[in-house]
Design an enzyme around this catalytic site. Structure first.
Site, PDB file in Angstrom:
ATOM      1  N   ASP A  13       0.908  -1.137   0.000  1.00  0.00           N
ATOM      2  CA  ASP A  13       0.000   0.000   0.000  1.00  0.00           C
ATOM      3  C   ASP A  13       0.952   1.192   0.000  1.00  0.00           C
ATOM      4  O   ASP A  13       1.539   1.527   1.029  1.00  0.00           O
ATOM      5  CB  ASP A  13      -0.870   0.004   1.266  1.00  0.00           C
ATOM      6  CG  ASP A  13      -1.848   1.173   1.265  1.00  0.00           C
ATOM      7  OD1 ASP A  13      -1.552   2.184   0.597  1.00  0.00           O
ATOM      8  OD2 ASP A  13      -2.889   1.079   1.918  1.00  0.00           O
ATOM      9  N   HIS A  14       1.131   1.811  -1.159  1.00  0.00           N
ATOM     10  CA  HIS A  14       2.248   2.762  -1.282  1.00  0.00           C
ATOM     11  C   HIS A  14       2.102   3.959  -0.348  1.00  0.00           C
ATOM     12  O   HIS A  14       3.061   4.663  -0.089  1.00  0.00           O
ATOM     13  CB  HIS A  14       2.415   3.226  -2.734  1.00  0.00           C
ATOM     14  CG  HIS A  14       1.374   4.195  -3.190  1.00  0.00           C
ATOM     15  ND1 HIS A  14       0.213   3.787  -3.768  1.00  0.00           N
ATOM     16  CD2 HIS A  14       1.326   5.534  -3.116  1.00  0.00           C
ATOM     17  CE1 HIS A  14      -0.514   4.859  -4.038  1.00  0.00           C
ATOM     18  NE2 HIS A  14       0.127   5.926  -3.663  1.00  0.00           N
ATOM     19  N   HIS A  20      -5.868   2.852   1.766  1.00  0.00           N
ATOM     20  CA  HIS A  20      -5.115   3.988   2.321  1.00  0.00           C
ATOM     21  C   HIS A  20      -5.786   4.582   3.556  1.00  0.00           C
ATOM     22  O   HIS A  20      -5.141   4.823   4.577  1.00  0.00           O
ATOM     23  CB  HIS A  20      -4.987   5.109   1.290  1.00  0.00           C
ATOM     24  CG  HIS A  20      -4.405   4.696  -0.018  1.00  0.00           C
ATOM     25  ND1 HIS A  20      -3.464   3.709  -0.124  1.00  0.00           N
ATOM     26  CD2 HIS A  20      -4.628   5.146  -1.274  1.00  0.00           C
ATOM     27  CE1 HIS A  20      -3.136   3.568  -1.396  1.00  0.00           C
ATOM     28  NE2 HIS A  20      -3.823   4.423  -2.108  1.00  0.00           N
TER      29      HIS A  20
END
Lengths: 351, 508
Positions: free
Chosen positions: B201-202, B264
């Site tokens: 999950d960047h 996010h």
């Protein structure tokens, strides 16, 4: 980038401080996006005639610029203080959420007699509660001594001193009251990182105990970086260092390791950028690893017990001298626990 | 396993004090190497790591994709991408040095022949290096290929190695609902152990997201008030001013809830509400996040809002509504805005509503966590002639202007005791002059080092979908019109009703 400038002849520190406050206040009013950077005070003591050279070096450090730069430019026969204050900010992008980060620069022209009490001139000009670093690339020890009570960090370049042992004595003295950032040490960082990586795989970690020779190739004016590198190995690997002797243009000597002696050779080279040019670490088994400067990184070579050799390139861009100085500014706010032990081992080596 | 061997080895005394820790020799295999993510993010990130001397000393990159092309063509494309998208101008020598270690295998992801070619290539690279290289498989493909690739890796025997570590890095989305996420998980766990799996999950690679933990756990002042006794509510906003661009195909299948909230924003909830971990070690941090996520029950339909943008004006320009965007099916019910109210059912947070909102084509781009404290218990000051005493707000801004701001009540200069809020601000850009590395640089490096702290664990993904799945179900079952908001606004009026009365969304 836009700038607001103030200047005055025969002025006082409090007048300079008031003018700077005025410049900042005006900026705030004119540009709501203006935010002064608050990272670090850097006080640079320079010979006035060479301040352009030092400023050029600072201009090239890029994003790691200090937030408030105070230049004390020393001029023979000067009795009064002249000063220039500048508030510079990136041009604002008028979009919600964007800021124009500003920096301040103050130049004060002083006479040699001011050095002894330089702290009283500089103190009112510092941003309180920020770390303060001193850099005196042209010596000016008196000024540095005066500022020691104000500064928590001193930037030095052990390579600048004509005698390495004197440079190390001075650095050692400074470490007693401040955190020392030594550019000669930072020039060895990529080498230390790569040597650490080379010996990181578990089978190679065992080879650390079997090192019996270290050869460091360095530019002829960079003995300090080479000695610090050897001091780092000695301090990390529990070797007992002893003084190096000059043999021709080389310095050679030994360290006492748990399993025996380790030979050290510091070999000067006449070309290349400042700092190290290559490192070879050999083991008693006949194995050896070498790193040398090459295009696009370091050229690595590994010699096996049977004499077979492999070579490859460890990628990485050279930081150049501007990059080293920028790294020095960045490192000021970090703490490297390995410098002082390496320095102390280095002192023994070059003592 | 190689992992155990490594942990049993004596410490490396040379790493003390180094900022860049050694990374084991690695062959990184990118599946979907010709795709957008690889070209915009992964290849530039790898270049920047090479530039900084941060890649392993032996590093090889193998691209795998369906398009038929040769190694030189792929190297040329990689070079163009790096030039276009790298955060710094490339050094020719470093770039050429990196490209010398880039290879390409054209293969359909379900074709065993491609995996045989990959196995041969990896063996050959080991041979050239004189040592076996860790294998890191990066799945940067459309999600339907994730199980296919994982199964094919197993079939080809590429999922394990006696001497080195083998890992799989999986891009989001990890499933499109709870059932598909569990099904994918089943496939992945049939092949890999959890410690080999790195789900990206960047957002977690962003410096400012990591800073949420730094602020909470490195500062004594926040912890005493970080609970239901002092906090009135929390608002987490992920607003974008842009539309869906050319991503209609993806976005219409996904929608705002899956695109941002499920991953996010729930990660931001977890970081905001988690207990302090005993150490910053991967499983300890993730254990605490999972505790928070599993303490959240899915919100009832009345605590959710969805909406779609209609034609409006953004930045002075008229923009089309969602249904007029190219590629969006007529009558699509996909939400471009989602707002939900959650509650963490534990002693620290019981009774504190946590409002999440995200949307496209909103008034401005901002991602922030706003923690609103309760009002002071007694007002000694007059509010006449001023806005008076307002509850304190602590705002952690993730983007675009990263920082922390605390609102305080202060006296307005003058002869009477009138109060208005003022802000005490910390801005990343003014306190750290350094340029933050791209999230992908940090994450790729961590994956190659085997550090999973900033990656999502299986039970986190499961807990996230457990919260989101019932909302999706409820919205799917509701065939009524999706509420609308005009592009360039702050969202639909229904969202105001969700948070009110007595509370309001922070102004975008």
């Amino acid at each position: 980038m836009s700038e607001d400038v103030w200047s005055a002849r025969d002025t006082t520190p409090s007048a300079i401080e008031a003018a700077l406050r005025e410049l900042l206040g005006r900026r705030y009013k004119e540009d709501r996006a203006f935010v002064p950077a608050r990272v670090m005070n850097l006080v640079v003591i320079v010979e006035r005639g060479f301040r352009g050279e030092v400023e050029n070096r600072l201009a090239r450090v890029g994003r790691y610029h200090p937030s408030r730069l105070i230049i004390a430019a020393v001029e023979e026969n000067r009795t009064e203080l002249d000063a220039w204050a500048t508030v510079a900010a990136e041009d604002a992008v008028h979009k919600p959420g964007h800021i124009a980060v500003g920096r301040e620069r103050i130049e004060v022209d002083i006479g040699p007699q001011h050095l002894e009490s330089l702290d009283t001139i500089v103190d009112p000009l510092l941003v309180s509660d920020l770390a303060t670093m001193i850099w005196a690339p042209h010596g000016h020890r008196e000024g540095v001594e005066s500022l020691r009570r104000l500064a928590s960090i001193v930037l030095i370049d052990s390579q600048d001193e004509p005698e390495v042992h004197e440079a190390f004595e001075r650095a050692s003295d400074l470490t007693r009251s401040a955190y020392v950032v030594d550019l000669a040490w930072l020039r060895s960082t990529p080498w230390r990182e790569r040597v650490a990586a080379t010996f990181d795989p578990p089978p190679m970690r065992r080879s650390l105990q079997a090192i019996d020779k270290v050869v460091v190739r360095h530019r002829s004016d960079s003995t300090a970086a080479a000695a610090l590198f050897c001091g780092w190995l000695a301090s990390r690997l529990d070797w007992r260092p002893s003084g190096l002797a000059r043999r021709g243009d080389q310095l050679t000597g030994h360290c006492r390791a748990r399993r025996g002696e380790v030979t050290l050779e510091l070999q000067p080279e006449h070309a290349g950028p400042p700092g190290l040019g290559g490192v070879t670490i050999a083991m008693a088994s006949g194995e050896a690893v070498s790193l040398d400067r090459g295009p696009g990184g370091l050229r690595a070579a590994r010699r096996a017990r049977d004499g077979g050799e492999q070579t490859w390139t460890v990628l990485g861009a050279s930081r150049g001298e501007a990059g080293i100085l920028g790294e020095g500014v960045r490192q000021a706010l970090l703490r490297d626990p390995t410098y002082t032990p390496a320095l102390e081992a280095g002192r023994v080596l070059v003592g | 396993m190689a992992v155990e061997t490594r942990t049993q080895a004596a410490e490396n005394p040379l790493v003390e004090g180094l900022e860049r820790l050694p990374v084991p020799p690695t062959a990184l295999v990118i599946f979907g190497a010709t795709g957008d993510l690889a070209h915009r993010k992964l290849l530039p990130a790898l270049y920047n790591l090479a530039h900084e001397g941060a890649l392993p000393e032996r590093f090889e990159l193998v691209g795998v994709a369906r398009r038929e092309k040769g190694k030189e063509d792929f190297r040329g494309e990689a070079q163009s991408s790096i030039r276009e998208f790298s955060r710094r101008p490339p050094s020719e020598e470093v770039l050429n040095g990196l490209l010398d270690h880039v290879y390409y295998i054209p293969a359909n992801f379900d074709d065993p022949e491609g995996y045989r070619a990959l196995a041969e290539k990896l063996d050959k690279l080991d041979e050239q290096a004189g040592q076996p290289l860790n294998r890191d498989y990066y799945l940067s493909t459309a999600p339907e290929f994730f199980p296919v690739i994982v199964e094919q890796l197993k079939a080809a025997g590429l999922h394990r190695h006696d001497k080195v570590d083998v890992r799989v890095i999986i891009e989001k989305p990890f499933g499109t609902d709870l059932a598909s996420a569990r099904s994918l998980q089943q496939v992945v766990h049939d092949v890999f152990r959890e410690r080999q799996v790195f789900r990206i999950d960047h957002y977690l690679g962003k410096e400012t997201v990591q800073n949420v933990m730094a602020f909470r756990f490195a500062n004594m002042m926040f912890e005493p008030i970080w609970n239901r006794n002092f906090i009135d509510h929390i608002q987490i906003t992920g607003a974008e001013d842009i539309g869906i661009g050319s991503r209609a195909g993806y976005y219409d299948q996904s929608g705002a809830l899956r695109d941002l909230v499920q991953n996010h924003m729930l990660q931001l909830v977890a970081l905001t509400c988690m207990e302090p971990p005993a150490s910053f070690e991967a499983n300890k941090v993730r254990d605490e996040k999972v505790k928070v996520l599993t303490a959240i029950t899915p919100p009832p339909p009345g605590d959710t809002v969805r909406a779609q943008y209609t034609t409006g004006t953004v930045g002075g320009e008229e923009v089309p509504g969602y249904l007029e965007e190219e590629g969006v099916p007529d009558g699509s019910h996909t939400e471009t805005y989602a707002a939900i109210c959650l509650e963490v059912h534990n002693w620290r947070w019981a009774g504190v509503p946590i409002y999440l909102r995200t949307g496209k084509r909103l008034a401005r781009k901002v991602t922030e966590i706003a923690v609103q404290l309760k009002p002071v218990p007694h007002l000694a000051f007059q509010s006449k002639g001023s806005v008076g005493v307002q509850p304190n707000q602590l705002i952690l801004t993730v983007q675009p202007n990263e920082g922390v701001s605390l609102s305080l009540g202060a006296k307005i200069p003058g002869s009477t005791m009138r109060i208005r809020p003022v802000n005490m601000e910390f801005l990343y850009g003014s306190a750290f002059m350094s340029q933050s590395p791209e999230a992908y640089e940090r994450l790729i490096m961590d994956a190659m080092r085997g550090d999973a702290t900033l990656f999502t664990r299986n039970d986190e993904v499961d807990a996230q979908w457990t919260i989101i799945d019932p909302i999706l179900e409820a919205w799917r079952a509701d065939s009524g019109l999706v509420p609308a908001y005009e592009a360039g606004n702050a969202g639909p009026p229904e969202a105001d009703a969700l948070i009110g009365p007595g509370r309001e969304w922070r102004k975008l």
